[in-house]
Design a protein around this motif. Structure first.
Motif, PDB file in Angstrom:
ATOM      1  N   GLY A   1       0.859  -1.203   0.000  1.00 38.43           N
ATOM      2  CA  GLY A   1       0.000   0.000   0.000  1.00 38.43           C
ATOM      3  C   GLY A   1       0.880   1.232   0.000  1.00 38.43           C
ATOM      4  N   THR A   2       0.465   2.304  -0.673  1.00 40.63           N
ATOM      5  CA  THR A   2       1.350   3.475  -0.768  1.00 40.63           C
ATOM      6  C   THR A   2       1.003   4.585   0.227  1.00 40.63           C
ATOM      7  N   ALA A   3      -0.217   4.601   0.772  1.00 36.92           N
ATOM      8  CA  ALA A   3      -0.595   5.673   1.707  1.00 36.92           C
ATOM      9  C   ALA A   3      -0.268   5.262   3.144  1.00 36.92           C
ATOM     10  N   ARG A   4       0.059   6.267   3.974  1.00 38.35           N
ATOM     11  CA  ARG A   4       0.350   5.993   5.380  1.00 38.35           C
ATOM     12  C   ARG A   4      -0.893   5.414   6.047  1.00 38.35           C
ATOM     13  N   PRO A   5      -0.745   4.257   6.737  1.00 36.69           N
ATOM     14  CA  PRO A   5      -1.923   3.545   7.254  1.00 36.69           C
ATOM     15  C   PRO A   5      -2.922   4.422   8.010  1.00 36.69           C
ATOM     16  N   GLU A   6      -2.473   5.307   8.887  1.00 34.81           N
ATOM     17  CA  GLU A   6      -3.459   6.063   9.684  1.00 34.81           C
ATOM     18  C   GLU A   6      -4.210   7.117   8.877  1.00 34.81           C
ATOM     19  N   ASP A   7      -3.730   7.415   7.673  1.00 32.27           N
ATOM     20  CA  ASP A   7      -4.401   8.426   6.853  1.00 32.27           C
ATOM     21  C   ASP A   7      -5.141   7.830   5.659  1.00 32.27           C
TER      22      ASP A   7
ATOM     23  N   LEU B   1      -8.452  -0.265 -13.022  1.00 31.81           N
ATOM     24  CA  LEU B   1      -7.600  -0.364 -11.833  1.00 31.81           C
ATOM     25  C   LEU B   1      -6.264   0.368 -11.977  1.00 31.81           C
ATOM     26  N   LYS B   2      -6.052   0.992 -13.126  1.00 32.29           N
ATOM     27  CA  LYS B   2      -4.779   1.683 -13.333  1.00 32.29           C
ATOM     28  C   LYS B   2      -4.707   2.907 -12.419  1.00 32.29           C
ATOM     29  N   GLY B   3      -3.546   3.102 -11.775  1.00 34.39           N
ATOM     30  CA  GLY B   3      -3.353   4.287 -10.938  1.00 34.39           C
ATOM     31  C   GLY B   3      -3.398   5.555 -11.781  1.00 34.39           C
ATOM     32  N   HIS B   4      -3.576   6.702 -11.139  1.00 32.32           N
ATOM     33  CA  HIS B   4      -3.615   7.970 -11.865  1.00 32.32           C
ATOM     34  C   HIS B   4      -2.317   8.150 -12.643  1.00 32.32           C
TER      35      HIS B   4
ATOM     36  N   ASN C   1     -10.464   5.254  -2.056  1.00 31.03           N
ATOM     37  CA  ASN C   1      -9.461   5.016  -3.101  1.00 31.03           C
ATOM     38  C   ASN C   1      -8.278   4.301  -2.463  1.00 31.03           C
ATOM     39  N   VAL C   2      -7.972   3.118  -2.997  1.00 34.56           N
ATOM     40  CA  VAL C   2      -6.939   2.273  -2.392  1.00 34.56           C
ATOM     41  C   VAL C   2      -5.801   2.064  -3.391  1.00 34.56           C
ATOM     42  N   PRO C   3      -4.734   2.853  -3.294  1.00 38.19           N
ATOM     43  CA  PRO C   3      -3.609   2.690  -4.216  1.00 38.19           C
ATOM     44  C   PRO C   3      -2.600   1.674  -3.662  1.00 38.19           C
ATOM     45  N   PHE C   4      -2.100   0.833  -4.546  1.00 36.98           N
ATOM     46  CA  PHE C   4      -1.084  -0.136  -4.110  1.00 36.98           C
ATOM     47  C   PHE C   4      -0.196  -0.529  -5.278  1.00 36.98           C
ATOM     48  N   LEU C   5       0.905  -1.217  -4.944  1.00 39.07           N
ATOM     49  CA  LEU C   5       1.904  -1.606  -5.955  1.00 39.07           C
ATOM     50  C   LEU C   5       2.173  -3.100  -5.885  1.00 39.07           C
ATOM     51  N   THR C   6       2.553  -3.663  -7.013  1.00 38.93           N
ATOM     52  CA  THR C   6       3.152  -5.003  -7.045  1.00 38.93           C
ATOM     53  C   THR C   6       4.673  -4.763  -6.991  1.00 38.93           C
ATOM     54  N   PRO C   7       5.497  -5.811  -7.037  1.00 41.63           N
ATOM     55  CA  PRO C   7       6.951  -5.563  -6.913  1.00 41.63           C
ATOM     56  C   PRO C   7       7.577  -4.758  -8.058  1.00 41.63           C
TER      57      PRO C   7
ATOM     58  N   GLY D   1       1.210   2.710 -10.776  1.00 41.47           N
ATOM     59  CA  GLY D   1       0.727   1.668  -9.885  1.00 41.47           C
ATOM     60  C   GLY D   1      -0.727   1.322 -10.129  1.00 41.47           C
ATOM     61  N   ILE D   2      -1.353   0.814  -9.074  1.00 49.42           N
ATOM     62  CA  ILE D   2      -2.732   0.339  -9.159  1.00 49.42           C
ATOM     63  C   ILE D   2      -3.573   1.141  -8.170  1.00 49.42           C
ATOM     64  N   ARG D   3      -4.797   1.451  -8.566  1.00 52.55           N
ATOM     65  CA  ARG D   3      -5.716   2.117  -7.621  1.00 52.55           C
ATOM     66  C   ARG D   3      -7.085   1.491  -7.764  1.00 52.55           C
TER      67      ARG D   3
END
Ligand SMILES: *Cc1c(COP(=O)(O)O)cnc(C)c1O
Length: 362
Positions: free
Chosen positions: A288-294, A325-328, A299-305, A333-335
């Protein structure tokens, strides 16, 4: 019926039951012999839709009587200008919290109209977090403070209990991508605005909720159409409003009410988001790319390796009916955008695919 799971950031998924109801009424609305699209915006039949949409929004968001609900056009982006033109009228100062590209665009526009200051920005870490601020960071003489409650591109949010509060300074919020998703106390805001294409209706309508004491003369030479007062005085019928979108909004609000309103929606949204974040956090493959508490609920952005695997992931997802699912384009990445109308089955199907993809590509 072959519906995809549409994870688009906007325009985005609408409830199937709403689309079906609209389809049933499309050609002949309630035996009136015409479509809502063909009605005069001054007709009794349309007026009922208009009033009902306002009343439902008031009820669902607990909007107090000292606020007006407006139906505007020009997208949230036009609000980036309307806000300073109408509110930066006393001390000609405003403070902006920069938590993403939209907040930054709002700031860039406002700069044209007064002394506008950046209170804090998370640009240093590509907007992956919400900067912490206290009342002392804001100017007491600012005409307003501007925030964006959900950062659509980066997947962060300012939680309802974390919105900045400074005595006597109105808070303005761009809620385009998380309005109606969880309970925000309207009393904390002077003005809330949202383009409807994320969580409310099709694209083309903008909703604004404005506290009555903020409705007044705008800056000199502000076009009539860009003055809140124009729309307040005419109940959002100064010119032809986007009548069909308002009808669609009414149907979405009815759907939400039937579901149990915003508290029920919030519980469902938290369950959906939690499920997806938990899977990402427990997987050694995804990040996941966003800081967990925020983290955003929408919208859930994340990356594969690797970027190559991101592209392969998105391609493979399409074959499973998991689309957009393509990120902006600015972050890659993926969103996965999982707005109110995304059913939990969409999350389950996505997680199944993620597990299979990780296994096949490790
Ligand atoms: C999509 C979006 C906008 C832009 O909305 P338009 O209606 O296209 O002008 C602004 N702010 C946020 C937070 C958004 O998600």
């Amino acid at each position: 019926m072959n519906r995809i799971y549409n994870f688009s950031a906007g325009p985005s998924v609408l409830p199937v039951s709403v689309l079906e109801k609209a389809a049933n009424e499309l050609v002949n609305y309630q035996d009136q012999g015409l479509s809502v699209m063909e009605m005069s915006h001054r007709s009794a039949a349309y007026d009922e839709i208009h009033q009902e949409a306002i009343a439902l929004l008031r009820k669902l968001m607990n909007i107090p009587d000292n606020y007006e609900v407006l139906f505007l056009t020009g997208g949230a982006s036009t609000q980036f200008a309307m806000v300073p033109l109408n509110l930066m009228t006393k001390n000609h100062k405003a403070d902006y919290l920069i938590t993403g590209s939209w907040a930054n665009k709002a700031y860039q526009q406002a700069k044209e109209y007064g002394d506008v200051r950046i209170v804090a920005s998370s640009k240093d870490q590509n907007f992956t977090y919400i900067p912490k601020t206290t009342a002392a960071d804001y100017r007491k003489e600012a005409d307003y403070i501007h925030i964006c409650t959900n950062n659509t591109i980066y997947g962060t949010r300012i939680k309802p209990d974390q919105v900045p509060q400074v005595d006597g300074v109105p808070l303005v919020a761009d809620m385009s991508s998380n309005i109606l998703s969880e309970e925000y106390d309207v009393n904390k805001f002077g003005l809330i605005y949202a383009g409807t294409q994320k969580n409310m209706a099709p694209a083309g309508l903008t909703v604004a909720i404005i506290r009555k004491d903020l409705i007044g003369p705008a800056q000199d030479k502000t076009p009539i159409m860009l003055q809140y007062k124009t729309h307040v005085d005419s109940n959002s019928l100064y010119n032809t409003p986007p009548t069909y979108n308002i009808y669609m909004l009414k149907l979405v609000l009815e759907w939400l009410e039937e579901l149990g309103g915003i508290p029920a929606m919030e519980a469902i949204n938290k369950e959906k988001a939690q499920k997806l974040y938990q899977y990402i956090d427990e997987s050694p493959f995804y990040k996941g790319t966003a800081r967990p508490e925020d983290r955003s609920l929408m919208n859930v952005p994340f990356l594969t390796p690797s970027p190559e695997l991101d592209a392969k992931f998105i391609e493979g997802a399409k074959k499973r009916g998991l689309e957009n699912l393509k990120g902006h384009r600015s972050v890659g990445g993926i969103r996965a955008s999982i707005y109110n109308a995304m059913p939990i089955e969409g999350i389950d199907t996505l997680i199944d695919y993620m597990a299979q993809f990780a296994k096949d590509n490790k």
